[in-house]
Design a protein around this motif. Structure first.
Motif, short mmCIF file in Angstrom:
data_model
loop_
_atom_site.label_atom_id
_atom_site.label_comp_id
_atom_site.label_asym_id
_atom_site.label_seq_id
_atom_site.Cartn_x
_atom_site.Cartn_y
_atom_site.Cartn_z
N GLU A 175 1.04 -1.27 -0.13
CA GLU A 175 -0.07 0.00 -0.11
C GLU A 175 1.31 1.32 0.03
O GLU A 175 0.24 2.08 -0.73
N ASP A 255 -10.31 -2.66 2.56
CA ASP A 255 -10.64 -1.69 1.64
C ASP A 255 -12.34 -1.19 2.23
O ASP A 255 -12.89 -0.95 1.23
N ALA A 258 -12.58 2.16 2.39
CA ALA A 258 -12.78 2.20 1.34
C ALA A 258 -14.29 3.19 0.36
O ALA A 258 -14.39 4.48 0.04
N THR A 278 -6.20 0.59 -1.71
CA THR A 278 -5.91 -0.03 -0.52
C THR A 278 -5.92 -1.97 -0.32
O THR A 278 -4.95 -2.45 -1.39
N GLY A 281 -9.97 -6.78 -1.59
CA GLY A 281 -10.28 -7.71 -3.36
C GLY A 281 -11.33 -7.57 -3.17
O GLY A 281 -11.96 -8.23 -3.62
N ILE A 285 -15.04 -3.27 -4.16
CA ILE A 285 -14.37 -2.40 -4.29
C ILE A 285 -13.57 -2.44 -5.45
O ILE A 285 -12.93 -1.12 -6.39
N VAL A 289 -12.30 0.76 -8.56
CA VAL A 289 -11.11 1.05 -9.51
C VAL A 289 -11.68 0.81 -10.70
O VAL A 289 -10.58 1.79 -11.21
N ILE A 294 -11.13 4.68 -6.74
CA ILE A 294 -10.42 3.61 -6.07
C ILE A 294 -8.72 3.67 -7.66
O ILE A 294 -9.05 2.75 -8.41
N ASP A 297 -5.97 -1.47 -5.86
CA ASP A 297 -6.48 -2.77 -4.08
C ASP A 297 -5.81 -3.67 -3.99
O ASP A 297 -5.59 -4.38 -5.04
#
Length: 366
Positions: A175, A255, A258, A278, A281, A285, A289, A294, A297
């Motif tokens: 991260e 995540d 997030a 973050t 997975g 989230i 992405v 985002i 991840d």
């Protein structure tokens, strides 16, 4: 109260110097960090955590009970489903004590496992420190209590617990590396942690040790208890962004956090300058992405996690050597590869399926 005191002690130990700019360090090795990131964007191969064994034969008539952290978290539910699937493949009883993350419910779950004479009680990431008396009671009854996916390799657990750890420290390192490399060594970061999650110690260690190597990076840490994510994260992030117009990265260490960071970034009109990195997975989230909300991840194949935990726990029930690394890989998703997880994203997709045949052979299944 004991749990809160322990959290405070951990906070003092881990966060003592966190709420300040990173100390000066040698020139940041961006190339090494980029190489480490690239390594974790290769589809992982299966690595056996132990020797093959006849799982169906040794687990015949056995039963395992899992007491998860909270069934209100999508990540937890998906892993529970994977553990159920793995147990069905082998042919033994796997149950879970569903709960909403309340300490009293964890106690009730362990007591249920003792009363019903389960062969093993799995604790999927609850607060171990507050459950020592119950774990000791189970141990006296001859029932091993295993903390699974609870923390990092180097974290110490109370003597009453066995463990199936995950490389949380590496997740934290990745991260931080992502934030550092994407800003060419000039990350100005807000890190959101959750001290009531035992794994925070390892993941924050990974974030901190990596950011401390970045001489031109600045970092601020805030702690938000799991039960407060939905109410506290968004206003905290909004306030931080308004207070610090130079902030360019936010690291919600898990995540599910997030979900509350994204609207804060959008409401403060900070999307152009602030990126989010973050870990976990989960499909919702990964969809963010893909939509550009985002930046990155770190995914764990949740089905792989479930199989890996079941593998380790079956070995304990069967009297085989206890494994200390279940070999669960980490895989980085960003806009370049996230569509491999599906549109919309699906749990465990896009990270390879070598483990399916791998565990089948490892457990000597026909």
């Amino acid at each position: 109260m004991k749990s809160l005191l322990m959290a405070s002690a951990i906070s003092a130990a881990i966060y003592g110097s966190f709420f300040a700019a990173a100390t000066s360090a040698n020139a940041t090795d961006l190339d090494a960090m980029k190489a480490e990131i690239a390594k974790h964007q290769r589809v992982p191969e299966f690595v056996a955590a132990g020797e093959p064994f006849d799982a169906t034969n040794c687990m015949k008539g056995k039963k395992i009970l899992s007491v998860p952290f909270s069934n209100s978290i999508a990540f937890v539910n998906t892993v529970m489903e994977a553990m159920t699937t793995a147990a069905k493949k082998v042919g033994f009883q796997f149950d879970q004590y569903k709960n909403s993350g309340q300490h009293s419910q964890w106690i009730q779950g362990i007591q249920h496992g003792i009363n019903q004479k389960y062969d093993l009680i799995d604790l999927f990431a609850p607060d171990l420190l507050s459950l020592v008396p119950q774990a000791q009671e189970a141990k006296k009854a001859g029932i091993p209590v295993v903390a699974s996916h609870d923390g990092g390799f180097d974290q110490k657990r109370p003597d009453a617990f066995l463990s199936v750890p995950i490389d949380y420290q590496k997740a934290g390192e990745l991260e931080a590396m992502w934030a550092i490399t994407k800003t060419e060594g000039k990350a100005n970061v807000l890190v959101i942690t959750a001290l009531d999650s035992f794994s925070s110690e390892a993941i924050v260690k990974g974030v901190k040790t990596t950011l401390d190597k970045c001489g031109d990076c600045k970092v601020e840490y805030v702690n938000v208890a799991v039960g407060d994510w939905s109410s506290r994260i968004q206003p905290l992030v909004q306030a931080a962004l308004l207070r610090n117009p130079k902030m360019n990265f936010i690291i919600p260490t898990y995540d599910d956090m997030a979900r509350y960071v994204v609207p804060a970034v959008e409401l403060t009109q900070s999307s152009d300058r602030v990126k989010i990195a973050t870990f976990n997975g989960t499909p919702a989230i990964l969809d963010l992405v893909r939509r550009g909300k985002i930046d990155m991840d770190i995914g764990e194949n949740l089905d792989w996690i479930g199989h890996g935990v079941i593998d380790a726990e079956m070995r304990i029930v069967c009297g085989l050597p206890h494994i200390k690394d279940p070999k669960i890989p980490l895989y980085i998703f960003d806009k370049s590869n996230v569509e491999a997880a599906g549109v919309p994203a699906k749990a465990s997709a896009g990270m390879g399926d070598a483990y399916v045949e791998g565990y089948k052979k490892l457990w000597m299944l026909k």
